[in-house]
Motif scaffolding. Structure first.
Motif, short mmCIF file in Angstrom:
data_model
loop_
_atom_site.label_atom_id
_atom_site.label_comp_id
_atom_site.label_asym_id
_atom_site.label_seq_id
_atom_site.Cartn_x
_atom_site.Cartn_y
_atom_site.Cartn_z
N PRO A 173 -12.72 30.40 3.14
CA PRO A 173 -12.40 29.43 4.19
C PRO A 173 -11.14 28.63 3.82
O PRO A 173 -10.86 28.41 2.64
N LEU A 174 -10.39 28.23 4.83
CA LEU A 174 -9.26 27.32 4.64
C LEU A 174 -9.75 25.93 5.04
O LEU A 174 -10.03 25.67 6.21
N LEU A 175 -9.87 25.06 4.06
CA LEU A 175 -10.57 23.80 4.22
C LEU A 175 -9.65 22.69 4.71
O LEU A 175 -8.50 22.59 4.28
N VAL A 176 -10.19 21.84 5.57
CA VAL A 176 -9.51 20.59 5.94
C VAL A 176 -10.58 19.54 6.18
O VAL A 176 -11.67 19.85 6.67
N ALA A 177 -10.26 18.31 5.80
CA ALA A 177 -11.12 17.17 6.10
C ALA A 177 -10.26 16.12 6.77
O ALA A 177 -9.10 15.92 6.37
N THR A 178 -10.78 15.47 7.79
CA THR A 178 -9.99 14.46 8.49
C THR A 178 -10.76 13.15 8.56
O THR A 178 -11.98 13.12 8.57
N SER A 179 -9.98 12.09 8.60
CA SER A 179 -10.52 10.75 8.74
C SER A 179 -9.59 10.02 9.72
O SER A 179 -8.37 10.11 9.58
N PRO A 180 -10.14 9.35 10.74
CA PRO A 180 -9.26 8.83 11.79
C PRO A 180 -8.50 7.57 11.39
O PRO A 180 -8.91 6.85 10.49
N GLY A 181 -7.41 7.33 12.09
CA GLY A 181 -6.61 6.12 11.88
C GLY A 181 -5.46 6.14 12.85
O GLY A 181 -5.12 7.20 13.37
N PRO A 182 -4.85 4.97 13.11
CA PRO A 182 -3.75 4.91 14.08
C PRO A 182 -2.53 5.73 13.66
O PRO A 182 -1.78 6.20 14.50
N SER A 183 -2.29 5.90 12.37
CA SER A 183 -1.26 6.84 11.94
C SER A 183 -1.79 7.58 10.72
O SER A 183 -2.69 7.11 10.03
N THR A 184 -1.19 8.72 10.49
CA THR A 184 -1.85 9.70 9.62
C THR A 184 -0.96 10.13 8.46
O THR A 184 0.23 10.35 8.61
N LEU A 185 -1.59 10.26 7.30
CA LEU A 185 -0.99 10.90 6.13
C LEU A 185 -1.59 12.29 5.98
O LEU A 185 -2.82 12.44 6.02
N ILE A 186 -0.72 13.29 5.82
CA ILE A 186 -1.19 14.65 5.53
C ILE A 186 -1.04 14.90 4.03
O ILE A 186 0.06 14.72 3.47
N LEU A 187 -2.13 15.28 3.40
CA LEU A 187 -2.11 15.61 1.96
C LEU A 187 -2.43 17.08 1.81
O LEU A 187 -3.44 17.56 2.33
N THR A 188 -1.58 17.79 1.08
CA THR A 188 -1.79 19.22 0.88
C THR A 188 -1.74 19.54 -0.62
O THR A 188 -1.05 18.86 -1.39
N ALA A 189 -2.47 20.57 -1.02
CA ALA A 189 -2.47 20.99 -2.42
C ALA A 189 -2.84 22.47 -2.49
O ALA A 189 -3.46 23.02 -1.59
N GLY A 190 -2.43 23.09 -3.58
CA GLY A 190 -2.90 24.43 -3.89
C GLY A 190 -2.14 25.56 -3.22
O GLY A 190 -2.67 26.67 -3.15
N PHE A 191 -0.91 25.32 -2.77
CA PHE A 191 -0.11 26.44 -2.26
C PHE A 191 0.04 27.51 -3.35
O PHE A 191 0.02 28.70 -3.06
#
Ligand SMILES: [Zn+2]
Length: 284
Positions: A34-52
Motif C-alpha cells: 500500500p502507498l500510505l497517507v495520513a491527513t489531519s485538517p487545518g486551514p493551510s497544509t504542510l505536506i511531509l514526504t519520506a522514503g523516496f
C-alpha cells in the motif's frame, strides 16, 4: 523491516488521531504494497514526504515513531498535514535505493524543455529553459505515477518538506535542498549544525544526472531543478519547499532529531504564515 509491519504500526499509532488512507498500491516481489497517507485538517497544509529512496531509512522511521506527536503539535498550531511516510515501500523493505524492479521513484514529477523538442529531467539553477511540464505518467515509475496523480488533484500546500539521506558521502553530515526565503531556513540549519557538521561549498553526487554539477553553497543550501517534489512544489508556487539530507552514516538518533527540527520548524512556518494579524480594538 517488513513493510506490512511498518504499515500496521503506522495505522495503529494514528488510529483515531488522523484520517488514514492508501492513495494507491504497487505490486513488487509478487506482493501488493500500500502507498500510505495520513491527513489531519487545518486551514493551510504542510505536506511531509519520506522514503523516496529505500536505503534512506531515517525519514520513514522518524515518521513512524513520531507521527502522533507531529499530528498533535500541528493541530494545536492550526496547521493541516498530509503525511506520506514511505513512498517506496519495496525499496524500504529491501534497503535498496530504487524499488524492487530497479525503477527510480524520485525526481520524475517534472521535466524541462531546454531547446525546442529537447527535454531534460534536471537543469542547473542558472540554466534557461523554454517551459516545464509534468512527466508523462506512462513513462515514470509506478510509485511516481501514483504520487503525481495524488498531488495533482490537490491544492498547492503552504509548505512541503521531503526527508532524504545521502548514502554517497562518508561521515555524519547535513545539507538541504531549498527554494524560497532562506531566512526562514537558517535557524533550522543552525540547529541541525549543532548536531552534525553542515556540508558546505562541496559538490554532492547523490544520483544526479551525469554532467549536472550540484553544489552545496557556502551555507549548506542547494537550489536544484531536478523534477523532485521540492522542485515540483516550487513550480506550483509553494512558498516553502525543502528536501533535507542527513548522510546515512549519521547516527540514527541525530538523524531523527534533525528530521524533527525541520518538521516542527515547517509546522511553525505554516502557522506563522496563516496567523491573522491582531484585530484592531473596537472603539468604545
Ligand atoms: Zn534520497
Amino acid at each position: 523491516v517488513i513493510f506490512d509491519d511498518y504499515a500496521q504500526r503506522w495505522r495503529s499509532s494514528l488510529d483515531g488521531r488522523a484520517a488514514l488512507f492508501d492513495f494507491g498500491s504497487v505490486t513488487e516481489n509478487g506482493r501488493r504494497y500500500p502507498l500510505l497517507v495520513a491527513t489531519s485538517p487545518g486551514p493551510s497544509t504542510l505536506i511531509l514526504t519520506a522514503g523516496f529512496h529505500g536505503d534512506e531509512q531515517a525519514g520513514p522511521l522518524t515518521m513512524l515513531s513520531h507521527a502522533p506527536e507531529i499530528v498533535r503539535y500541528a493541530r494545536a498550531r492550526g496547521v493541516g498535514l498530509r503525511l506520506y511516510p514511505c513512498l517506496n515501500p519495496s525499496g524500504f523493505e529491501g534497503r535498496t535505493r530504487y524499488n524492487a524492479s530497479g525503477e527510480r521513484p524520485n525526481n520524475d514529477l517534472l521535466r524541462y524543455e531546454i531547446a525546442p523538442g529537447v527535454w531534460k529531467g534536471e537543469i542547473q539553477s542558472d540554466q534557461s529553459f523554454l517551459r516545464f511540464a509534468p512527466t508523462d505518467l506512462d513513462a515514470v515509475p509506478k510509485e511516481t505515477a501514483a504520487l503525481a496523480r495524488e498531488l495533482g488533484g490537490q491544492p498547492t500546500p503552504a509548505a512541503s518538506l521531503d526527508l532524504h539521506q545521502d548514502a554517497f558521502i562518508h561521515g555524519a553530515l547535513f545539507y538541504a535542498y531549498v527554494f524560497g526565503d532562506r531566512r526562514a531556513y537558517r535557524p533550522l540549519l543552525a540547529q541541525s549544525g549543532a548536531l552534525v557538521p553542515v556540508l558546505r561549498s562541496c559538490i554532492v553526487d547523490s544520483g544526479h544526472e551525469p554532467g549536472t554539477d550540484v553544489r552545496a553553497d557556502q551555507e549548506g543550501f542547494i537550489a536544484c531543478h531536478d523534477g523532485s517534489i521540492t522542485d515540483y512544489y516550487f513550480r506550483r508556487g509553494c512558498p516553502y519547499t525543502a528536501a533535507i539530507e542527513t548522510t546515512t552514516e549519521t547516527p540514527t538518533a541525530e538523524a531523527d532529531a534533525i528530521n524533527l527540527i525541520w518538521i516542527y520548524g515547517f509546522i511553525d512556518l505554516v502557522a506563522k504564515q496563516t496567523e491573522s494579524p491582531p484585530r484592531p480594538r473596537s472603539p468604545r
